[in-house]
Design an enzyme around this catalytic site. Structure first.
Site, PDB file in Angstrom:
ATOM      1  N   GLU A   1       3.921  -0.574 -19.075  1.00  0.00           N
ATOM      2  CA  GLU A   1       2.859   0.355 -18.217  1.00  0.00           C
ATOM      3  C   GLU A   1       3.475   1.832 -18.211  1.00  0.00           C
ATOM      4  O   GLU A   1       2.502   2.468 -17.862  1.00  0.00           O
ATOM      5  CB  GLU A   1       2.952  -0.334 -16.792  1.00  0.00           C
TER       6      GLU A   1
ATOM      7  N   SER B   1      -5.646  -4.780  -6.916  1.00  0.00           N
ATOM      8  CA  SER B   1      -6.568  -3.815  -7.180  1.00  0.00           C
ATOM      9  C   SER B   1      -7.502  -4.804  -8.033  1.00  0.00           C
ATOM     10  O   SER B   1      -7.138  -5.959  -8.898  1.00  0.00           O
ATOM     11  CB  SER B   1      -6.034  -2.930  -8.382  1.00  0.00           C
TER      12      SER B   1
ATOM     13  N   GLN C   1      -3.502  -8.142 -10.994  1.00  0.00           N
ATOM     14  CA  GLN C   1      -2.148  -8.333 -10.904  1.00  0.00           C
ATOM     15  C   GLN C   1      -1.787  -8.874  -9.575  1.00  0.00           C
ATOM     16  O   GLN C   1      -2.048  -7.876  -8.499  1.00  0.00           O
ATOM     17  CB  GLN C   1      -1.534  -7.071 -11.270  1.00  0.00           C
ATOM     18  N   GLY C   2      -1.348 -10.024  -9.184  1.00  0.00           N
ATOM     19  CA  GLY C   2      -0.783 -10.681  -8.179  1.00  0.00           C
ATOM     20  C   GLY C   2       0.522 -10.469  -8.020  1.00  0.00           C
ATOM     21  O   GLY C   2       1.305 -11.581  -7.914  1.00  0.00           O
TER      22      GLY C   2
ATOM     23  N   SER D   1       2.573  -7.931  -5.773  1.00  0.00           N
ATOM     24  CA  SER D   1       3.062  -7.335  -4.333  1.00  0.00           C
ATOM     25  C   SER D   1       2.771  -8.445  -3.412  1.00  0.00           C
ATOM     26  O   SER D   1       1.689  -8.987  -3.382  1.00  0.00           O
ATOM     27  CB  SER D   1       2.428  -6.062  -3.910  1.00  0.00           C
TER      28      SER D   1
HETATM   29  C1  LIG Z   1      -3.632   2.208  -5.050  1.00  0.00           C
HETATM   30  C2  LIG Z   1      -2.753   1.102  -5.172  1.00  0.00           C
HETATM   31  C3  LIG Z   1      -2.718   0.013  -6.050  1.00  0.00           C
HETATM   32  C4  LIG Z   1      -1.881  -0.894  -6.199  1.00  0.00           C
HETATM   33  N1  LIG Z   1      -2.359  -2.033  -7.084  1.00  0.00           N
HETATM   34  C5  LIG Z   1      -1.422  -3.081  -6.974  1.00  0.00           C
HETATM   35  C6  LIG Z   1      -1.848  -4.346  -7.833  1.00  0.00           C
HETATM   36  O1  LIG Z   1      -2.833  -4.489  -8.504  1.00  0.00           O
HETATM   37  N2  LIG Z   1      -1.077  -5.204  -7.881  1.00  0.00           N
HETATM   38  C7  LIG Z   1       0.398  -5.463  -7.178  1.00  0.00           C
HETATM   39  O2  LIG Z   1       0.786  -6.314  -7.113  1.00  0.00           O
HETATM   40  N3  LIG Z   1       0.731  -4.141  -6.418  1.00  0.00           N
HETATM   41  C8  LIG Z   1      -0.180  -3.158  -6.370  1.00  0.00           C
HETATM   42  N4  LIG Z   1       0.178  -2.109  -5.538  1.00  0.00           N
HETATM   43  C9  LIG Z   1       1.168  -2.184  -4.724  1.00  0.00           C
HETATM   44  C10 LIG Z   1       2.367  -1.270  -4.813  1.00  0.00           C
HETATM   45  O3  LIG Z   1       2.928  -1.724  -6.351  1.00  0.00           O
HETATM   46  C11 LIG Z   1       3.389  -1.109  -3.955  1.00  0.00           C
HETATM   47  O4  LIG Z   1       2.602  -0.687  -2.721  1.00  0.00           O
HETATM   48  C12 LIG Z   1       4.607  -0.389  -3.924  1.00  0.00           C
HETATM   49  O5  LIG Z   1       5.352  -1.093  -5.039  1.00  0.00           O
HETATM   50  C13 LIG Z   1       5.438  -0.228  -2.724  1.00  0.00           C
HETATM   51  O6  LIG Z   1       5.755  -1.308  -2.039  1.00  0.00           O
HETATM   52  P1  LIG Z   1       5.049  -1.327  -0.550  1.00  0.00           P
HETATM   53  O7  LIG Z   1       4.031  -0.640  -0.564  1.00  0.00           O
HETATM   54  O8  LIG Z   1       5.562  -2.716  -0.074  1.00  0.00           O
HETATM   55  O9  LIG Z   1       6.138  -0.141   0.225  1.00  0.00           O
HETATM   56  P2  LIG Z   1       7.902  -0.628   0.616  1.00  0.00           P
HETATM   57  O10 LIG Z   1       8.757  -0.927  -0.282  1.00  0.00           O
HETATM   58  O11 LIG Z   1       7.626  -1.187   1.835  1.00  0.00           O
HETATM   59  O12 LIG Z   1       7.940   1.095   0.645  1.00  0.00           O
HETATM   60  C14 LIG Z   1       7.958   1.769   2.254  1.00  0.00           C
HETATM   61  C15 LIG Z   1       8.958   3.061   2.045  1.00  0.00           C
HETATM   62  O13 LIG Z   1      10.319   2.609   1.902  1.00  0.00           O
HETATM   63  C16 LIG Z   1      10.808   3.305   0.704  1.00  0.00           C
HETATM   64  N5  LIG Z   1      11.770   2.315   0.096  1.00  0.00           N
HETATM   65  C17 LIG Z   1      11.645   1.190  -0.394  1.00  0.00           C
HETATM   66  N6  LIG Z   1      12.771   0.508  -0.925  1.00  0.00           N
HETATM   67  C18 LIG Z   1      13.524   1.488  -0.946  1.00  0.00           C
HETATM   68  C19 LIG Z   1      14.656   1.693  -1.645  1.00  0.00           C
HETATM   69  N7  LIG Z   1      15.610   0.808  -2.224  1.00  0.00           N
HETATM   70  N8  LIG Z   1      15.392   3.177  -1.435  1.00  0.00           N
HETATM   71  C20 LIG Z   1      14.540   4.239  -1.117  1.00  0.00           C
HETATM   72  N9  LIG Z   1      13.654   3.897  -0.571  1.00  0.00           N
HETATM   73  C21 LIG Z   1      12.896   2.763  -0.557  1.00  0.00           C
HETATM   74  C22 LIG Z   1       9.564   3.401  -0.125  1.00  0.00           C
HETATM   75  O14 LIG Z   1       9.766   4.513  -1.084  1.00  0.00           O
HETATM   76  C23 LIG Z   1       8.268   3.577   0.827  1.00  0.00           C
HETATM   77  O15 LIG Z   1       8.608   5.277   1.142  1.00  0.00           O
HETATM   78  C24 LIG Z   1      -0.868  -1.167  -5.230  1.00  0.00           C
HETATM   79  C25 LIG Z   1      -0.422   0.066  -4.487  1.00  0.00           C
HETATM   80  C26 LIG Z   1      -1.443   0.990  -4.404  1.00  0.00           C
HETATM   81  C27 LIG Z   1      -1.149   2.159  -3.487  1.00  0.00           C
END
Ligand SMILES: Cc1cc2nc3c(=O)[nH]c(=O)nc-3n(C[C@H](O)[C@H](O)[C@H](O)COP(=O)(O)OP(=O)(O)OC[C@H]3O[C@@H](n4cnc5c(N)ncnc54)[C@H](O)[C@@H]3O)c2cc1C
Lengths: 297, 380
Positions: free
Chosen positions: B242, B156, B121-122, B124
């Site tokens: 999901e 992932s 899944q691409g 993020s």
């Molecule tokens: C093990 C793992 C597997 C993953 N696999 C995939 C995958 O296969 N494909 C894919 O596309 N993605 C994948 N992801 C990505 C995942 O979906 C994102 O990490 C997640 O959506 C959070 O985005 P970010 O990491 O950019 O955090 P950010 O969005 O930068 O968040 C940083 C902090 O700010 C807070 N925050 C952000 N916006 C708000 C808001 N509006 N209100 C309050 N707080 C806020 C968050 O809660 C967090 O604490 C994976 C992540 C993990 C950890």
């Protein structure tokens, strides 16, 4: 599997809510707080509505429903903060004359306390030597019973039902009703109260408080309902833990969401919190429940 | 309220149990967690076994209750997890099934179900996480192709995937085009020229996910699912799927772990600590209730005939925190072993830290509950 309320259960809940809100709405609640006494008219009205006889067989003059329906009834009672020993009276229906009709008010020893001792007609359990205390909850007078030497199963004693799994579950249902209600009150207030040029409910700190309240209430809900469906005593103990937690913490968060208003006597929030504390203290505390669950692992 | 299963559901359960008892003893040993090709081979072989026995489509079964029973029984029997097939079977597959053309379904679904092709899944990007709709990977038309440039992150299984469900921006954000218009859903073949996959090491030391760099990668227009610029809606179909039964097996596993923790604590003497005992007791109530919440949500989905609603957010919020608490309690049971990476619970504790982040952080889930269930004004 269909773990959702069925049509009859939904209708029952609507009906009970109408009766309870009609008979014990906010004005009645505040009047009771101003002049606390057991309202026998209300008690009889509930009896007439079939509240106490919900689980009595129909040939015994009851409604013939089961524990899941009883739980829905007590959830509604918890929402409106119905005062008085409703759980003990409900469980005594069919055993103590007049209980099912709401003519006899029955209380029971529950853990270290007996609620509404002076106002009740019948006291189940050993209340000898009970000493009055100044109850934190204005609507639930409490007596402390002296600690007894351990021995025998509480359920074998008269009034032992007050400690039994059904009593535990019905109190949990009241806690659930209260937890759901304080969640609603917080959301209502957050929508109406304006600061910094708009409703405080647009602030994420307040939103997340409210979201956590919903999560607590919903987890307690499925735990209480499932324990009622299975009738499993251990599941009731688990449900009680979650429901106590939901009622107490939701009342606290509700208070916080109300700001200074939440700290006033005039607001209903403190009534929910105090009752939640009292219910959580009846019939053995959290430690006992957690130990029972751990022992079963 | 009925917690008993119908005769038909019990038959399904009995048949599944009998089949599992027959096939599981014949399975080869599990590959090491670091052996990605080995893991892919193992996971896809299991999917093939399911397929040959008629269980290949079980994740798409119209009955949520049968899906629940399948996940419950396979977990209880210790059968392999969906693993590398996760995105295909639980994200991309359902999306293609509901939004794809007949040709697209024919091209992509059968190999997915047979375990022949693995998807990732691409979604993020480095600058688009919680705010997914702000994604910037660009795609522009050139004849019968889109040309895609940009980068994805946290993908992932990217290293072993054949296909990637890719979100790209086909129309730039402007005064007239808000950010969640302008997005398009593409099936990207992972062997196309211009793709670089760089594995990222997780805090657990493993390489579960990767960065994916796209440098003028050509993707046939025929690989677009849904209309151009309609990818956000197409994606929402995937995301709501999901949050349905995705965690059933894990709740079963957590309840088993509770029993294992109690046994270990009784054996090593930590059971004498009332704080630990009481913590385990409370977690037991918690996970029992989470199981009931799963049944509640599944029953609701069964009634509405559709994907589960926002109840999934309530579940995920509580579950992800409970799971982390469970492993904190495991650390208490382990005592000094909590610092030893050779203890499986220590490694699982590290993995559990992703639960409050992946698939929508806890904060985002609370926003969803506050705005969509409680109807509070949009946050600031
Ligand atoms: C093990 C793992 C597997 C993953 N696999 C995939 C995958 O296969 N494909 C894919 O596309 N993605 C994948 N992801 C990505 C995942 O979906 C994102 O990490 C997640 O959506 C959070 O985005 P970010 O990491 O950019 O955090 P950010 O969005 O930068 O968040 C940083 C902090 O700010 C807070 N925050 C952000 N916006 C708000 C808001 N509006 N209100 C309050 N707080 C806020 C968050 O809660 C967090 O604490 C994976 C992540 C993990 C950890």
């Amino acid at each position: 599997m269909d773990f959702q309320l069925d049509e009859d259960q939904r209708a029952l809940r609507r009906g009970l809510r109408d009766v309870l809100e009609g008979r014990f709405g906010r004005d009645a609640l505040r009047a009771a707080v101003d002049a606390p006494r057991l309202d026998r008219e209300l008690w009889r009205a509930l009896g007439d509505a079939g509240f106490f006889a919900l689980c009595l067989p129909e040939d015994a003059g009851g409604v013939g429903l089961g524990l899941p329906e009883a739980v829905l009834a007590f959830e509604e009672a918890g929402r409106v903060l119905l005062p008085g020993p409703a759980v003990a009276t409900f469980l005594a229906a069919g055993e103590v004359a007049g209980a099912a009709e709401g003519k006899t008010v029955v209380t029971a020893v529950a853990g270290p306390f007996v609620p509404c001792l002076e106002e009740a007609d019948v006291v189940l359990g050993d209340a000898a030597g009970a000493v009055a205390l100044r109850s934190v909850d204005p609507l639930t007078p409490l007596h402390r019973v002296p600690e007894r030497a351990p021995g025998g199963d509480a359920r074998d004693l008269p009034g032992g039902e007050a400690q039994g799994p059904r009593a535990v579950l019905l109190r949990a249902a009241e806690q659930l009703g209260s937890a759901a209600r304080t969640g609603e009150l917080a959301v209502q207030h957050a929508r109406q109260r304006e600061q910094f040029g708009g409703p405080v409910g647009r602030f994420q700190a307040v939103q997340h408080l409210c979201a956590d309240m919903l999560v607590r209430a919903e987890l307690a809900r499925v735990a209480v309902y499932a324990a009622a469906v299975t009738g499993d005593p251990l599941e009731a103990v688990g449900a009680r833990l979650l429901a106590d937690d939901a009622a107490v913490r939701n009342a606290r968060d509700c208070l916080q969401a109300h700001g200074g208003m939440g700290f006033t006597w005039e607001s209903d929030v403190h009534l929910h919190l105090k009752r939640a504390w009292v219910r959580a203290g009846l019939g053995g505390g959290a430690a006992e429940a957690e130990e029972a669950l751990a022992a079963a692992l | 309220m009925d917690l008993t299963y119908t005769e038909e559901e019990e038959d399904f359960r009995a048949g599944l149990r009998a089949w599992l008892a027959e096939v599981l003893p014949k399975l080869p040993g599990k590959p090491s967690p670091d052996d990605w090709p080995g893991r892919r081979a193992y996971d896809t072989a299991w999917q093939r076994t399911l397929y040959d026995a008629g269980y290949g489509e079980v994740h798409w079964d119209a009955s949520p209750t049968r899906r629940l029973i399948f996940l419950e029984e396979t977990e209880k029997a210790g059968a392999p997890y969906v693993g590398a097939n996760f995105v295909g079977l639980l994200h991309a597959g359902p999306t293609i099934a509901s939004e794809g053309t007949a040709e697209q379904r024919e091209r992509w679904l059968p190999p997915m179900l047979r375990g022949d092709e693995v998807w990732c899944q691409g979604f993020s990007e480095p600058d688009a996480g919680s705010d997914l709709a702000s994604l910037r990977t660009r795609a522009w038309r050139d004849g019968d192709d889109y040309v895609v440039s940009g980068s994805k992150i946290w993908t992932s299984h990217a290293e072993v995937a054949d296909w990637c469900e890719l979100l790209v921006r086909t129309t730039p954000v402007s005064a007239d085009v808000p950010k969640h218009r302008g997005i398009t859903w593409l099936a990207l073949p992972m062997d196309a020229a211009g793709i670089t996959v760089r594995p990222l090491r997780t805090l657990a030391g493993s390489a579960e996910f990767a960065e994916v760099f796209l440098d003028e990668v050509r993707v046939p227009v025929a690989n677009r699912v849904g209309a151009e610029n309609d990818g956000w809606r197409v994606t929402m179909v995937t995301l709501s799927f999901e949050r349905g039964t995705a965690f059933v097996g894990e709740v079963v596993a957590c309840r088993r772990l509770l029993g294992d923790l109690a046994r270990a604590a009784r054996a090593n003497g930590r059971w004498d600590d009332p704080v630990l005992r009481r913590g385990l007791g409370r977690l037991s109530a918690e996970f029992a209730a989470l199981w009931r919440l799963t049944q509640w949500n599944v029953s609701e989905a069964q009634r509405t005939g559709g994907v589960p609603g926002v109840g999934g957010s309530v579940f995920k919020l509580r579950y992800s925190h409970a799971r982390q608490e469970l492993y904190d309690t495991a650390a208490q049971v382990l005592g000094p072993g909590a610092l030893d990476l050779d203890e499986p619970w220590t490694r699982e504790r590290l993995s559990s830290l992703s639960y409050t982040i992946a698939a929508g952080t806890s904060q985002i889930q609370r926003n969803i509950v506050a705005e969509r269930i409680l109807g509070l004004p949009k946050g600031r």
